[in-house]
Design an enzyme around this catalytic site. Structure first.
Site, PDB file in Angstrom:
ATOM      1  N   ASP A   7      10.645 -40.157  21.984  1.00 16.91           N
ATOM      2  CA  ASP A   7       9.909 -39.270  22.885  1.00 16.91           C
ATOM      3  C   ASP A   7      10.438 -37.856  22.650  1.00 16.91           C
ATOM      4  O   ASP A   7      11.193 -37.604  21.693  1.00 16.91           O
ATOM      5  CB  ASP A   7      10.015 -39.734  24.344  1.00 16.91           C
ATOM      6  CG  ASP A   7      11.412 -39.558  24.933  1.00 16.91           C
ATOM      7  OD1 ASP A   7      12.341 -39.154  24.194  1.00 16.91           O
ATOM      8  OD2 ASP A   7      11.581 -39.824  26.139  1.00 16.91           O
ATOM      9  N   CYS A  64      15.221 -42.085  22.692  1.00 17.59           N
ATOM     10  CA  CYS A  64      14.755 -41.322  23.852  1.00 17.59           C
ATOM     11  C   CYS A  64      15.973 -40.611  24.426  1.00 17.59           C
ATOM     12  O   CYS A  64      16.953 -40.393  23.698  1.00 17.59           O
ATOM     13  CB  CYS A  64      14.021 -42.195  24.871  1.00 17.59           C
ATOM     14  SG  CYS A  64      15.007 -43.402  25.760  1.00 17.59           S
ATOM     15  N   THR A  66      18.040 -41.621  26.886  1.00 18.76           N
ATOM     16  CA  THR A  66      19.130 -42.575  27.138  1.00 18.76           C
ATOM     17  C   THR A  66      19.138 -43.750  26.179  1.00 18.76           C
ATOM     18  O   THR A  66      20.144 -44.475  26.102  1.00 18.76           O
ATOM     19  CB  THR A  66      18.977 -43.169  28.555  1.00 18.76           C
ATOM     20  OG1 THR A  66      17.698 -43.833  28.616  1.00 18.76           O
ATOM     21  CG2 THR A  66      19.033 -42.091  29.625  1.00 18.76           C
ATOM     22  N   HIS A  97      24.460 -61.698  15.861  1.00 17.69           N
ATOM     23  CA  HIS A  97      24.216 -62.710  16.881  1.00 17.69           C
ATOM     24  C   HIS A  97      22.759 -62.779  17.326  1.00 17.69           C
ATOM     25  O   HIS A  97      22.254 -63.869  17.611  1.00 17.69           O
ATOM     26  CB  HIS A  97      25.069 -62.434  18.131  1.00 17.69           C
ATOM     27  CG  HIS A  97      26.539 -62.608  17.908  1.00 17.69           C
ATOM     28  ND1 HIS A  97      27.400 -62.991  18.911  1.00 17.69           N
ATOM     29  CD2 HIS A  97      27.313 -62.443  16.811  1.00 17.69           C
ATOM     30  CE1 HIS A  97      28.637 -63.064  18.442  1.00 17.69           C
ATOM     31  NE2 HIS A  97      28.608 -62.725  17.153  1.00 17.69           N
ATOM     32  N   HIS A 133      23.195 -69.300  17.114  1.00 23.66           N
ATOM     33  CA  HIS A 133      22.483 -68.041  17.354  1.00 23.66           C
ATOM     34  C   HIS A 133      20.982 -68.230  17.170  1.00 23.66           C
ATOM     35  O   HIS A 133      20.181 -67.667  17.927  1.00 23.66           O
ATOM     36  CB  HIS A 133      23.026 -66.948  16.434  1.00 23.66           C
ATOM     37  CG  HIS A 133      24.453 -66.592  16.737  1.00 23.66           C
ATOM     38  ND1 HIS A 133      24.896 -66.315  18.009  1.00 23.66           N
ATOM     39  CD2 HIS A 133      25.538 -66.488  15.930  1.00 23.66           C
ATOM     40  CE1 HIS A 133      26.190 -66.053  17.983  1.00 23.66           C
ATOM     41  NE2 HIS A 133      26.612 -66.155  16.728  1.00 23.66           N
TER      42      HIS A 133
HETATM   43  C1  RB5 Z   1      12.872 -38.294  29.555  1.00 20.45           C
HETATM   44  O1  RB5 Z   1      13.252 -37.291  30.438  1.00 20.45           O
HETATM   45  C2  RB5 Z   1      13.747 -39.525  29.755  1.00 20.45           C
HETATM   46  O2  RB5 Z   1      13.442 -40.115  30.970  1.00 20.45           O
HETATM   47  C3  RB5 Z   1      13.538 -40.496  28.615  1.00 20.45           C
HETATM   48  O3  RB5 Z   1      13.810 -39.880  27.415  1.00 20.45           O
HETATM   49  C4  RB5 Z   1      14.427 -41.724  28.641  1.00 20.45           C
HETATM   50  O4  RB5 Z   1      15.748 -41.390  28.785  1.00 20.45           O
HETATM   51  C5  RB5 Z   1      14.015 -42.804  29.546  1.00 20.45           C
HETATM   52  O5  RB5 Z   1      14.634 -43.873  29.608  1.00 20.45           O
END
Ligand code: RB5
Length: 145
Positions: A7, A64, A66, A97, A133
């Site tokens: 993203d 993304c 996180t 695994h 596994h």
């Molecule tokens: C975007 O602000 C953020 O929410 C997205 O990149 C991600 O971290 C969502 O899990």
């Protein structure tokens, strides 16, 4: 062929990863997004995950903010085993695994130096092929069927 997607939050790290893939000679396809304009990570997770699940691509890399949302979204596609990893131990273990076919990372969590090492580990570690596994992976596939 590697599927890669992000993203807006992951767009910058994705460019660094694609430069590294070029240097290492890996073939990849970028399933978006294509700028830092705000967008919705499930759209790009879905496109890349479909490419992996259908066999168009062998493995996938998702970025993304996180690594969590985009990984959750990818795991909704049947046949996808996407692991959110920010360290080499986890990246190696999820290949050995879980036979993970996608990795998700957070550009707000990890720097590019470590991210590239984690991805290298993910791409170069084979599945162990051990019976226990395989049995557990088959049970994952049978959940909610
Ligand atoms: C975007 O602000 C953020 O929410 C997205 O990149 C991600 O971290 C969502 O899990």
């Amino acid at each position: 062929m590697i599927a890669i997607a992000s993203d807006h939050a992951g767009y910058g790290l994705k460019q660094e990863i694609m430069n590294w893939l070029d240097q290492k000679g890996y073939e990849y396809h970028d399933y978006g997004c294509y700028s830092t304009e705000s967008c919705d990570y499930p759209d790009f997770a879905h496109a890349a995950a479909k490419a992996v699940a259908s066999g168009v691509c062998d493995k996938g890399i998702l970025i993304c903010g996180t690594g969590i949302g985009i990984g959750i979204a990818a795991n909704k596609v049947k046949g996808i085993r996407c692991a959110t990893c920010h360290d080499c131990f986890s990246a190696e273990a999820t290949r050995l695994h879980n036979d993970a076919n996608m990795i998700a990372m957070g550009a707000r969590v990890i720097g590019p130096g470590l991210a590239l090492k984690v991805i290298e580990t993910f791409l170069t570690t084979p599945f162990s092929g051990e019976e226990r596994h395989i049995r557990r992976i088959n049970k994952i596939e049978q959940i909610d069927q």
